[in-house]
Design a protein around this motif. Structure first.
Motif, short mmCIF file in Angstrom:
data_model
loop_
_atom_site.label_atom_id
_atom_site.label_comp_id
_atom_site.label_asym_id
_atom_site.label_seq_id
_atom_site.Cartn_x
_atom_site.Cartn_y
_atom_site.Cartn_z
N ASP A 2 0.82 -1.22 0.00
CA ASP A 2 0.00 0.00 0.00
C ASP A 2 0.85 1.27 0.00
OD1 ASP A 2 -2.35 -1.36 -0.23
OD2 ASP A 2 -3.02 -1.04 1.83
N ARG A 34 -7.97 -2.76 -6.01
CA ARG A 34 -6.61 -2.98 -5.56
C ARG A 34 -5.59 -3.08 -6.71
NH1 ARG A 34 -6.43 -0.83 -1.35
NH2 ARG A 34 -4.54 -1.95 -0.72
N ARG A 51 -4.43 9.17 -0.46
CA ARG A 51 -4.87 8.14 0.48
C ARG A 51 -6.38 7.87 0.33
NH1 ARG A 51 -1.15 6.67 4.16
NH2 ARG A 51 0.70 8.00 4.36
N TYR A 52 -7.12 8.91 0.03
CA TYR A 52 -8.57 8.74 -0.18
C TYR A 52 -8.82 7.83 -1.38
CZ TYR A 52 -13.47 9.88 -1.05
OH TYR A 52 -14.82 9.80 -1.25
N LEU A 56 -6.74 5.62 -2.69
CA LEU A 56 -6.24 4.27 -2.41
C LEU A 56 -7.18 3.50 -1.50
CD1 LEU A 56 -3.80 2.47 -3.03
CD2 LEU A 56 -2.74 3.30 -0.94
N SER A 57 -7.84 4.18 -0.58
CA SER A 57 -8.71 3.49 0.37
C SER A 57 -10.02 3.01 -0.26
CB SER A 57 -9.03 4.42 1.55
OG SER A 57 -9.84 5.51 1.13
N ARG A 58 -10.36 3.55 -1.43
CA ARG A 58 -11.65 3.21 -2.04
C ARG A 58 -11.53 2.57 -3.42
NH1 ARG A 58 -12.04 7.00 1.51
NH2 ARG A 58 -13.94 7.35 2.72
#
Length: 233
Positions: free
Chosen positions: A167, A199, A191-192, A194-196
């Protein structure tokens, strides 16, 4: 000329963004860049074999290595897309090029015709001084290659493992590729995403391309509210 005809006939296209300059080399991958850049020189490695899981950057690096030869003296051959073709339609004569990049070699493992043709091609390339850059999802000795001599040939040169991106790696790649596009992507916004996001690295890059288009069209910066609105999150 045979290679030119092969390039015209094969349904293969390099992605414009898949260049070595667009690849973020981590510290562990640092030695790989000069190796690729110097491969077609007099003292370059005759064969480099890259292996790693999906998303590790194998295809990007092979396409980037082809882009690096501006003379067009290189050929990218994704075996997963070409394995249904007759081997001689793909490999005959291309050893006269400076570099041939064979991607996803695992796709032809176990096919006797392809294995035999690839064995002879590697020998011809060695004799002609054609540099080979190969990739697969496993190391040469771990592929299901039935022809022992081919398995041996694939291990002739440098074998380099590409790790799956973590990550933090994905976050760094996302911000790096945004900067390459001239986009300012702050850590919070990255980060926003990557979190949603899905993958897979390819999905992340597709989202970045969409956001690039939207931010340019609307003249907006990549803030969290803008990303949320455009992606429906």
């Amino acid at each position: 000329m045979a290679p030119e005809l092969a390039q015209l006939a094969l349904p293969v296209h390099l992605r414009d963004d898949a260049t070595l300059e667009n690849f973020l080399f981590s510290e562990s991958l640092g030695p790989l860049l000069p190796m690729l850049e110097q491969q077609t020189g007099l003292d370059g490695e005759p064969s480099i074999f890259l292996y790693g899981p999906p998303g590790s950057g194998r295809s990007h690096l092979l396409q980037g290595a082809c882009h690096a030869l501006s003379s067009g003296d290189a050929l990218y051959l994704p075996m997963d897309q070409l394995s249904a073709m007759a081997p001689d339609q793909v490999l005959d004569g291309v050893e006269v090029l400076s570099r041939v990049c064979l991607d996803n070699v695992h796709a032809i493992a176990g096919d006797p015709d392809w294995e035999t043709a690839l064995f002879h091609f590697v020998n011809r390339a060695r004799e002609r001084g054609c540099r080979l850059l190969l990739s697969a999802d496993a190391a040469p000795r771990q592929l299901n290659i039935a022809l022992p001599d081919l398995a041996s040939r694939l291990s002739w040169g440098v074998v380099f493992q590409l790790p799956a991106p973590t990550d933090p790696d994905k976050l760094a790649i996302l911000r790096f590729r945004a900067a390459r596009r001239g986009l300012q992507l702050e850590d919070e916004a990255a980060r926003y995403i990557l979190s949603r996001a899905p993958r897979a690295m390819s999905a992340l890059m597709d989202l970045l391309e969409q956001l690039d288009r939207d931010s340019m069209a609307l003249q907006r910066t990549l803030t969290v509210p803008f990303i949320k609105a455009r992606l429906g999150w």
